[in-house]
Enzyme design. Structure first.
Site, PDB file in Angstrom:
ATOM      1  N   THR A 297       0.834  -1.210   0.000  1.00  0.00           N
ATOM      2  CA  THR A 297       0.000   0.000   0.000  1.00  0.00           C
ATOM      3  C   THR A 297       0.862   1.250   0.000  1.00  0.00           C
ATOM      4  OG1 THR A 297      -1.741  -1.183   1.200  1.00  0.00           O
ATOM      5  CG2 THR A 297      -1.808   1.230   1.260  1.00  0.00           C
ATOM      6  N   GLN A 327      -6.378  -1.608  -2.218  1.00  0.00           N
ATOM      7  CA  GLN A 327      -5.627  -0.416  -1.838  1.00  0.00           C
ATOM      8  C   GLN A 327      -4.931   0.206  -3.049  1.00  0.00           C
ATOM      9  OE1 GLN A 327      -5.417  -3.374  -0.295  1.00  0.00           O
ATOM     10  NE2 GLN A 327      -5.427  -3.131   1.937  1.00  0.00           N
ATOM     11  N   GLN A 349     -10.459   2.833  -2.831  1.00  0.00           N
ATOM     12  CA  GLN A 349      -9.980   2.453  -1.500  1.00  0.00           C
ATOM     13  C   GLN A 349      -8.616   3.090  -1.259  1.00  0.00           C
ATOM     14  OE1 GLN A 349     -10.115  -1.746  -0.626  1.00  0.00           O
ATOM     15  NE2 GLN A 349      -8.850  -1.556   1.199  1.00  0.00           N
ATOM     16  N   ASP A 350      -8.473   3.756  -0.097  1.00  0.00           N
ATOM     17  CA  ASP A 350      -7.184   4.342   0.318  1.00  0.00           C
ATOM     18  C   ASP A 350      -6.714   5.467  -0.608  1.00  0.00           C
ATOM     19  OD1 ASP A 350      -7.369   2.412   2.230  1.00  0.00           O
ATOM     20  OD2 ASP A 350      -5.510   1.386   1.737  1.00  0.00           O
ATOM     21  N   ASP A 371     -12.144   3.531   3.498  1.00  0.00           N
ATOM     22  CA  ASP A 371     -10.972   4.025   4.229  1.00  0.00           C
ATOM     23  C   ASP A 371     -10.200   5.061   3.399  1.00  0.00           C
ATOM     24  OD1 ASP A 371     -11.768   2.007   5.967  1.00  0.00           O
ATOM     25  OD2 ASP A 371     -10.243   0.597   5.264  1.00  0.00           O
ATOM     26  N   ARG A 439     -13.801   4.032  10.589  1.00  0.00           N
ATOM     27  CA  ARG A 439     -13.626   2.823  11.405  1.00  0.00           C
ATOM     28  C   ARG A 439     -12.197   2.820  11.933  1.00  0.00           C
ATOM     29  NH1 ARG A 439     -12.984  -2.528   7.576  1.00  0.00           N
ATOM     30  NH2 ARG A 439     -11.685  -1.629   5.934  1.00  0.00           N
ATOM     31  N   TRP A 441      -8.709   1.804  12.357  1.00  0.00           N
ATOM     32  CA  TRP A 441      -7.639   0.978  11.795  1.00  0.00           C
ATOM     33  C   TRP A 441      -6.705   0.497  12.902  1.00  0.00           C
ATOM     34  CZ3 TRP A 441      -3.310   3.027   8.013  1.00  0.00           C
ATOM     35  CH2 TRP A 441      -2.606   1.915   7.484  1.00  0.00           C
TER      36      TRP A 441
END
Length: 533
Positions: A297, A327, A349-350, A371, A439, A441
């Site tokens: 990532t 990711q 995502q990310d 996220d 959320r 991590w």
């Protein structure tokens, strides 16, 4: 004798006062007061029982020597040992992915040594706290590289990562935090941290550059990037390489409109870099690296910056890998005092990796699914538009995933005076997709939404667990004076760590002035604040 009990009766600081007569102790003066006292006693006792080795190697005024200095020095020595261990590892049993994760660790531990050296040499405990937290983020990211590839077993080859080094970091963080005296003045002390809408750490000359556009920006830039050959370079990476020769002065790159398909990395050695584009969706830097394609990532970022005091304006940073490739980072910033103004970050995502240190985002657009604002920086996003996109079938959306792993870290994601709404591709189906504010991590995840507009796509519960009861009592999630059809807190989660912030005093801890810059309560230009904020 058990080395862990070398100093059972008196603490290290007292010992040094008696033997050296010039020690100045900080608020925490005993190993027994640290999170990991046995580790503290072992390393600070057995390795520094006379103090001579420490004083022989540390270039500081001995009259200012403190228990904190000793703790950070010991931690720095262990970071050097960890880096040496990693650099000399036998990689014959490592496959390609494991070697990629190892390469991340090697760079991250080198960076950690730099953070610890700076922390050891500064007299500003707030700076030290920032850099120690960045070292913690580095260590966690090293581990993440292996877990990304389901190679956790390889972590057994890296004993410093799983063992005492992380505890030494935590001890140093706790000792340093105890030296900071809080001097906030609710309702007063409104020293200006902003001028013309920019933080005061941005110089007057830089503000003028940030306010310039097009031809004006080109005439003031050191180099111009243009795909049609009308500038000095055709790629951003070439211009960044040229900036390395500029020394410590501000280096300005003007990037003309166009789509630049490249992965750009600005190393920590390149400081004071400014990049100005022709506007959101006019100047675009784009890539499609992703974790599913065999990259950690950390390395998926289309644009990554580590050098301090980086500034960007009027650029879109994009990762087009799509939700199916997991990711895929558009921008990663580990740049201390980095500023992003009128920029856009597009991914799924990310998307936006607010990796570490102090960062500020103003008038920006952020797009993503899961996220998509994540990391362990000290960061405020102000006056920004957060657009939630359509995820994969059956997937839930989570706007944030903050990664604070230690209760003494000053880090967190603060979203202030911003808007969370559905992107165009989600609008027609937002009723069938659950969307949450965030959320946890990591165990001490900290995120605050305040004075923001939350549209009806936000699930009434507001927040989503990571796994079971993990972090629900240790996190800090707060909401303060938000508006919109998704802002009601009546149906929110009842976790011990969730807070409906009801006072200006509590909310004031998370303002730009108090949270990001560590100073008194300071308003941001153009944002309406109640007294005290």
């Amino acid at each position: 004798m058990n080395k862990l009990n070398l100093l059972p009766i008196f603490n290290v600081c007292f010992f040094l006062i008696i033997s050296l007569n010039f020690v100045h102790c900080s608020t925490i003066t005993s190993c027994s007061q640290t999170p990991y006292p046995e580790i503290c006693n072992y390393y600070m006792g057995s390795n520094y029982t006379t103090g001579q080795e420490f004083f022989g190697t540390l270039a500081v005024d001995q009259t200012q020597f403190s228990f904190r200095d000793l703790a950070v020095k010991v931690t720095t020595d262990q970071a050097l040992q960890a880096h040496r261990l990693i650099s000399t590892m036998d990689l014959t049993s490592f496959n390609h992915q494991a070697k990629l994760a190892w390469a991340d660790c090697l760079e991250l531990y080198e960076d950690t040594v730099g953070h610890l050296n700076r922390s050891m040499s500064t007299t500003n405990p707030t700076d030290s706290l920032t850099w120690l937290s960045a070292a913690i983020a580095n260590q966690q990211t090293c581990k993440n590289g292996f877990t990304d590839f389901n190679l956790s077993s390889h972590l057994n080859s890296l004993p410093f990562i799983l063992g005492n080094f992380s505890k030494l970091l935590s001890n140093s963080l706790a000792i340093t935090k105890a030296t900071i005296t809080t001097t906030t003045t609710p309702g007063g002390g409104r020293r200006r941290l902003f001028q013309d809408g920019f933080p005061t750490w941005v110089s007057v000359a830089d503000r003028k550059l940030l306010q310039s556009r097009g031809a004006t920006a080109a005439t003031k830039a050191d180099v111009v990037v243009a795909q049609d050959g009308s500038g000095n370079y055709k790629t951003i990476s070439e211009a960044v390489a040229a900036s390395a020769k500029s020394g410590s002065k501000r280096f300005v790159i003007y990037v003309k409109k166009g789509v630049y398909k490249e992965n750009v990395e600005i190393k920590k050695s390149i400081k004071n870099l400014m990049i100005i584009g022709d506007g959101i969706d006019a100047t675009i830097v784009t890539g499609n690296k992703n974790s599913k394609g065999g990259t950690t990532t950390f390395r998926t970022a289309t644009f990554a910056v580590s050098g301090e005091r980086f500034i960007a304006r009027d650029i879109t940073f994009e990762n087009t890998a799509g939700p199916e490739n997991h990711q895929a980072v558009a921008l990663r910033s580990g740049s201390d005092f980095s500023v992003f103004f009128h920029c856009s970050f597009k991914g799924y995502q990310d998307t936006l990796y607010v990796y570490s240190q102090r960062q500020f985002y103003r008038d920006c657009d952020i797009y993503g699914t899961q996220d998509f604002i994540f990391g362990d920086a000290i960061v405020v996003l102000q006056n920004c538009n957060i657009y939630v996109r359509k995820p994969m079938s059956g997937q839930k959306n989570t706007v944030t995933a903050q990664a604070r792993t230690d209760p003494n870290e000053p880090t967190g994601i603060i979203i202030h005076n911003s808007r969370v709404t559905a992107a165009a591709d989600l609008k027609s189906s937002q009723g069938s997709v659950k969307t949450y504010l965030g959320r946890p991590w990591k165990k001490y995840s900290r995120t605050v939404f305040m004075k923001s507009s939350l549209d009806g796509l936000i699930d009434p519960q507001g927040w989503l667990p990571w796994s079971g009861n993990f972090a629900l009592s240790t996190l800090y999630y707060g909401e303060y004076m938000n508006v919109g059809s998704g802002a009601s807190t009546s149906g929110r989660v009842n976790w011990p760590g969730y807070h409906v912030i009801r006072t200006a005093t509590e909310a004031g801890k998370f303002t730009v002035g108090n949270f990001l810059a560590g100073d008194s309560w300071l308003p941001a230009t153009g944002v309406p604040f109640d007294t005290g904020l």
